[in-house]
Design a protein around this motif. Structure first.
Motif, short mmCIF file in Angstrom:
data_model
loop_
_atom_site.label_atom_id
_atom_site.label_comp_id
_atom_site.label_asym_id
_atom_site.label_seq_id
_atom_site.Cartn_x
_atom_site.Cartn_y
_atom_site.Cartn_z
N ALA A 121 8.22 5.64 2.94
CA ALA A 121 9.57 5.54 2.41
C ALA A 121 10.57 5.13 3.48
CB ALA A 121 10.00 6.86 1.77
N SER A 122 10.25 5.44 4.76
CA SER A 122 11.19 5.10 5.84
C SER A 122 11.13 3.62 6.21
CB SER A 122 10.88 5.95 7.08
OG SER A 122 9.62 5.58 7.62
N LEU A 123 10.07 2.96 5.72
CA LEU A 123 9.91 1.55 6.04
C LEU A 123 10.65 0.68 5.01
CD1 LEU A 123 6.10 1.50 6.86
CD2 LEU A 123 7.98 1.42 8.50
N PRO A 124 10.96 -0.54 5.35
CA PRO A 124 11.51 -1.47 4.36
C PRO A 124 10.54 -1.61 3.17
CG PRO A 124 11.77 -2.37 6.54
CD PRO A 124 10.92 -1.14 6.70
N GLN A 125 11.15 -1.81 1.96
CA GLN A 125 10.36 -1.82 0.73
C GLN A 125 9.23 -2.82 0.75
OE1 GLN A 125 11.95 -3.33 -3.17
NE2 GLN A 125 12.23 -1.14 -3.53
N GLU A 161 10.60 4.57 -6.04
CA GLU A 161 9.73 4.02 -5.00
C GLU A 161 8.85 5.11 -4.41
OE1 GLU A 161 12.19 2.11 -2.17
OE2 GLU A 161 12.74 0.44 -3.49
N GLN A 162 9.44 6.30 -4.20
CA GLN A 162 8.68 7.40 -3.64
C GLN A 162 7.59 7.84 -4.61
OE1 GLN A 162 11.14 10.51 -2.11
NE2 GLN A 162 9.44 11.69 -1.27
N GLN A 163 7.94 7.86 -5.92
CA GLN A 163 6.95 8.23 -6.94
C GLN A 163 5.80 7.21 -6.96
OE1 GLN A 163 10.18 8.77 -10.11
NE2 GLN A 163 8.55 10.09 -10.89
N LEU A 164 6.17 5.95 -6.88
CA LEU A 164 5.15 4.90 -6.93
C LEU A 164 4.24 4.97 -5.71
CD1 LEU A 164 4.23 2.47 -8.63
CD2 LEU A 164 5.70 1.03 -7.21
N ALA A 165 4.84 5.24 -4.51
CA ALA A 165 4.04 5.34 -3.28
C ALA A 165 3.06 6.51 -3.37
CB ALA A 165 4.96 5.49 -2.07
N ALA A 166 3.55 7.62 -3.93
CA ALA A 166 2.69 8.80 -4.05
C ALA A 166 1.52 8.52 -5.00
CB ALA A 166 3.51 9.99 -4.54
N TYR A 167 1.85 7.82 -6.10
CA TYR A 167 0.78 7.52 -7.06
C TYR A 167 -0.23 6.57 -6.44
CZ TYR A 167 -1.66 5.94 -11.22
OH TYR A 167 -2.64 5.64 -12.14
N GLY A 168 0.25 5.57 -5.72
CA GLY A 168 -0.65 4.62 -5.08
C GLY A 168 -1.54 5.30 -4.05
N GLU A 202 -8.31 -3.24 -9.67
CA GLU A 202 -8.19 -2.21 -10.69
C GLU A 202 -7.10 -1.22 -10.34
OE1 GLU A 202 -10.97 -3.09 -9.25
OE2 GLU A 202 -11.99 -4.18 -10.89
N GLN A 203 -7.04 -0.83 -9.03
CA GLN A 203 -6.01 0.10 -8.59
C GLN A 203 -4.61 -0.54 -8.67
OE1 GLN A 203 -7.75 0.84 -4.74
NE2 GLN A 203 -8.48 2.90 -5.34
N GLN A 204 -4.54 -1.83 -8.34
CA GLN A 204 -3.25 -2.51 -8.44
C GLN A 204 -2.74 -2.53 -9.88
OE1 GLN A 204 -3.81 -6.38 -6.72
NE2 GLN A 204 -3.69 -5.65 -4.60
N GLU A 205 -3.64 -2.78 -10.86
CA GLU A 205 -3.24 -2.76 -12.27
C GLU A 205 -2.79 -1.37 -12.67
OE1 GLU A 205 -2.36 -3.89 -16.11
OE2 GLU A 205 -2.71 -5.11 -14.33
N ALA A 206 -3.49 -0.32 -12.13
CA ALA A 206 -3.10 1.06 -12.44
C ALA A 206 -1.72 1.36 -11.88
CB ALA A 206 -4.13 2.03 -11.89
N VAL A 207 -1.43 0.87 -10.65
CA VAL A 207 -0.10 1.08 -10.06
C VAL A 207 0.98 0.39 -10.90
CG1 VAL A 207 1.34 0.55 -8.05
CG2 VAL A 207 -0.97 1.46 -7.73
#
Length: 913
Positions: free
Chosen positions: A229-233, A161-168, A247-252
């Motif tokens: 990350a401290s917030l609910p998913q 989740e942290q990796q995905l948040a950073a990428y987003g 486009e960004q959502q597809e990339a995520v």
């Protein structure tokens, strides 16, 4: 014996009308039987229905289906691999079980649908094939795909989740970052931005938009990620999604796929597979991406159904067990109708191949060939009788032979003997033999009619007395020789011998009765005979034969030496000739079904499989599966001519399981997860039976197939676990076993045939020497059979292997007639040498005439559409000619040598006395 025929002749002369009427009534009865005849040309004609391999074949076909019907689609590849064609194929497969005698269908569309619903889906559509996975996902409706993605996100680990948040966050612009901060500020306590003088940040409970923008601009990315990350998913995902472009959502989403672990990836891919619509609904682009997913080529799993790398499409119809030709014809007509109904042939070429496609057309070929041989035989016989038989009513014998033919084939119908490759050859043979008998009867009647002063009754009685026993002896010995074929293990060979035996006896009885009754009626007024100007002894041929016998006398010993040596070489060469039971090589080669089947083999590779029936309490038990896996490995590695092996073990291996290491629960799970279309061809529903299918090269000979079958069986039995058994089964196995059946007991058939004839002659003649004189010339001819086959480069087949019995039967007739006349001349006081010369001169012309009728009758086989009949016709004509030649050459040579020696011994004894 001769006196016994006098009452028969008297009855025929005095009760001619009653006799002919009775035969007419019986002819009607037998004619009805002709319509009851079945045509049976399958491989099951090589083996007994009571044999183990036949029973095992029935069991195999009950569980795994009979011979397949192949529907080959040809045309432009863009049309073959398209949504339109896939929909038609799916419709065709769905309706195929409604076709008579069809139980299912397999094609690449059906197989892909089965794969998607099985545990093999992940093996065929690997998750790590990102490009293919992306194309396939396009076939899933948006709401279903969104649900799958949400399910995937719900199972991410905190680190993921942290990796995905950073990428987003890395994809966001400054404006998007501010918008994200605003979204987070609505649900979280944000720290204040640090003062300009570097003091401590001040927390803000309810930041204003200006403060949020300032926070977002000054906040380090790590701090924003930590807050997210401290917030609910669901809160941070909702916040992030709210600011991302499509486009960004597809990339995520694509990035999320790259950070999934193996278990997560498989779970998501399984969801994707289940959400896919049926394959026939896929877009053409998706179909082509899947079909050519192996670096632009067809994957191995689909290669048999998409031969030549997708340039053709193949549909395999699974048929019911035990189909006869009538069922094949009905089924193929329904398949053609279904092709038209579903529109498969629109814009494409559709060809039907396989054994059933061939057998459905064979009945017309058989009927046409038999009609052609009948007409040609009659025409040739008419010509021969006009040329070499200058007597009154010369065609009458041929007409009555046709009556005997009706009796013979009618009896086949009433007794259930089918028309096979072998028995259809009896038609011209019986015509030839019957005409031969008729010529003998007719010739003797004309002689007796003239000698009796044109008294028909006396002529019939005397002819019956003299020619009846002579031809009768030959017919009895001939029938005994033919019946030796009952020793064969092949039903086809047994039926061939049986039909020839009762056909010869029937023609003898019917032709003699009808001819003598007819002559008694037509000549009852005592009209003088016309049509013969000279006695037999005065003809040029008779004088030539007398001179020829004198020539034989001079070189009798060299002739015998050469013939004995050549015959011995022939007997010694017999083992070099292979036996061919490939039914496809015996039938007309221009048949559409056969042409299509050969084309299919050229395109798709071998469609020839040696199949085995595996039986156990549970064929999916670990010991059995291990055994099959080991056997597959041995067969593929050590057996020439094998192109592939398949069983339940090989499919388990496709699932990534090693049967040697997997436990029973893993094996059970693998079997349960197999595609249904694949499982039903390998394992029975009750799991008591399994199929082992060995694909072999088309060039493997019949003998090679038999050797391969036996090697595999013996090795399999030596490795089999307790409670497991394996046996050859299926049509190819029947044909392979048929090789052994056809050649089995062939030595006994020849040897006992000679013995039976010798014993019969000894009973009749009561002298060993005369019996041997009669049979030895034909025994020498038997040795020439292998030489003729080797010179013509022919194999033994169900007909040529029967030549020995045919030669014994026909040749014995010639030698018996010569010997009968020889005995008659000896009884008149002539010495042995003069007696045999006179016999050759007087009876030689009649034998030559009758021999030519037999040879001409056999020659019609050379013009048949069936290659097996042509080969048989060629060899039979040669061997029958040798029989005639040896009767006129070797028999007198034996008499000259051994009677001359006996005379010398007698003279020496008299001088000593």
């Amino acid at each position: 014996m001769r006196k016994g025929f006098e009452p028969i002749g008297l009855f025929l002369a005095r009760r001619a009308v009653w006799c002919m009427a009775a035969i007419g009534v019986l002819t009607v009865f037998f004619a009805v039987g002709i319509f009851r005849i079945d045509i049976r040309l399958g491989n099951d004609s090589f083996v007994s229905t009571k044999s183990n391999v036949f029973r095992d074949t029935l069991t195999y076909e009950q569980h795994f289906g009979g011979d397949g019907v192949y529907v080959l689609l040809q045309g432009p590849q863009e049309r073959l691999i398209s949504q339109e064609t896939a929909k038609k194929m799916a419709e065709f497969a769905a309706k195929a079980p409604d076709v008579p005698h069809v139980v299912g269908a397999i094609d690449y569309v059906t197989l892909l649908n089965d794969l998607l619903a099985s545990d093999l889906a992940l093996s065929f559509f690997p998750p790590d094939h990102a490009e293919l996975a992306g194309v396939i996902r396009q076939e899933i409706p948006g709401e279903k795909m969104q649900a799958i993605q949400q399910a995937m996100m719900a199972h991410l680990t905190p680190e993921q989740e942290q990796q995905l948040a950073a990428y987003g966050q890395s994809l966001l612009t400054e404006a998007q970052l501010a918008e994200l901060a605003a979204s987070l500020g609505a649900s979280a306590r944000l720290p204040a931005a640090a003062p300009a003088d570097g003091g401590q940040p001040v927390s803000v409970e309810a930041p204003t938009p200006e403060q949020l923008e300032a926070f977002a601009a000054s906040m380090p990315p790590e701090q924003l990620q930590a807050i997210m990350a401290s917030l609910p998913q669901d809160q941070w995902r909702q916040a992030l999604s709210s600011v991302l472009t499509p486009e960004q959502q597809e990339a995520v989403t694509q990035y999320a796929m790259t950070i999934l672990n193996e278990e997560q990836l498989k779970a998501m891919h399984a969801d994707v597979m289940q959400a896919l619509p049926p394959v026939q609904e896929w877009a053409t682009e998706t179909l082509r991406a899947v079909v050519f997913s192996e670096d632009g080529h067809v994957p191995e799993a689909l290669s048999l159904l998409l031969p030549e790398d997708g340039n053709h499409v193949l549909i395999n119809l699974i048929t019911a067990e035990g189909l006869d030709m009538g069922a094949s014809e009905e089924m193929m007509a329904a398949v053609e109708a279904l092709v038209a109904e579903t529109g498969l042939s629109d814009g494409l070429t559709v060809k039907l191949a396989g054994n059933h496609a061939i057998y459905s057309q064979i009945e017309g070929e058989v009927t046409g060939s038999m009609a052609f041989m009948l007409v040609l035989s009659v025409v040739l016989m008419v010509i021969v009788l006009f040329v070499i038989f200058p007597v009154r009513r010369r065609l009458i014998s041929l007409a009555y032979v046709l009556v005997g033919l009706v009796w013979t084939f009618g009896l086949m119908g009433w007794t259930g003997i089918p028309v096979s490759i072998a028995t259809m050859a009896t038609l011209p043979i019986i015509i030839g033999l019957g005409t031969d008998f008729g010529v003998q009867f007719h010739n003797r009647y004309e002689e007796e009619y003239k000698a009796s002063g044109f008294d028909a009754e006396k002529a019939v009685v005397r002819a019956s007395r003299h020619i009846g026993p002579a031809v009768g002896i030959a017919v009895v010995l001939m029938a005994a020789s033919f019946l030796m074929m009952l020793l064969s293990k092949s039903p086809m060979m047994q039926q061939f011998g049986l039909v020839l035996a009762f056909g010869a006896v029937i023609c003898y009885a019917v032709v003699m009765a009808l001819m003598f009754a007819t002559f008694a009626l037509l000549d009852r007024r005592g009209a003088a005979a016309v049509g013969r100007n000279k006695e037999i002894s005065e003809t040029k041929l008779s004088r030539f034969l007398y001179a020829y016998s004198g020539f034989v006398r001079k070189i009798a010993v060299p002739i015998l030496i050469v013939v004995v040596l050549l015959s011995a070489i022939g007997y010694g060469s017999d083992h070099k000739i292979e036996t061919d039971t490939n039914m496809l090589s015996m039938i007309p080669q221009d048949m559409e079904g056969l042409v299509n089947s050969r084309e299919l083999q050229d395109i798709a590779g071998s469609t020839m499989f040696l199949t085995f029936l595996v039986e156990a309490e549970d064929v999916t038990a670990k010991p059995v599966v291990e055994w099959l896996a080991s056997l597959e490995e041995r067969i593929e590695g050590n057996y020439a001519g094998v192109e592939g092996v398949q069983s339940v073990s090989s499919v388990i291996g496709m699932l990534g399981l090693d049967p040697a290491e997997a436990d029973q629960s893993a094996i059970d799970q693998a079997v349960a997860g197999m595609p249904g279309s694949m499982l039903r061809t390998l394992v029975s529903e009750d799991r008591r039976y399994a199929a082992l299918q060995v694909q072999i090269h088309p060039d493997v000979s019949s003998a090679g197939q038999l050797a391969l079958l036996e090697r595999i069986r013996l090795e399999a039995e030596s490795l089999a676990p307790e409670g497991a058994a394996i046996a050859p089964a299926g049509m190819m196995s029947l044909a392979a076993v048929g090789v052994d059946n056809i050649s089995a007991n062939s030595t006994w058939i020849k040897g006992l045939g000679v013995v039976v004839i010798v014993l019969g002659l000894m009973i009749i003649y009561r002298r060993v020497k005369e019996s041997l004189f009669t049979v030895l010339p034909i025994a020498f001819v038997l040795g020439f059979i292998p030489l003729v086959l080797l010179l013509l480069d022919l194999d033994y087949n169900p007909l040529t292997i029967a030549l020995s019995s045919l030669v014994l039967g026909i040749g014995t007739e010639f030698t018996v007639l010569v010997m009968e006349r020889y005995k008659e001349e000896r009884a008149r006081g002539a010495d042995g040498k003069e007696a045999i010369r006179t016999a050759i001169a007087k009876v030689g012309q009649a034998i030559t005439a009758s021999g030519l009728t037999v040879i001409i009758g056999f020659s019609t086989l050379m013009f048949a559409d069936f290659p097996v009949l042509r080969e048989f016709g060629i060899t039979t004509v040669i061997e029958t000619t040798l029989c005639l030649l040896f009767a006129l050459t070797i028999l007198p040579a034996l008499v000259f040598v051994f009677e001359g020696r006996e005379a010398l011994v007698k003279q020496a004894a008299e001088r000593r006395a």
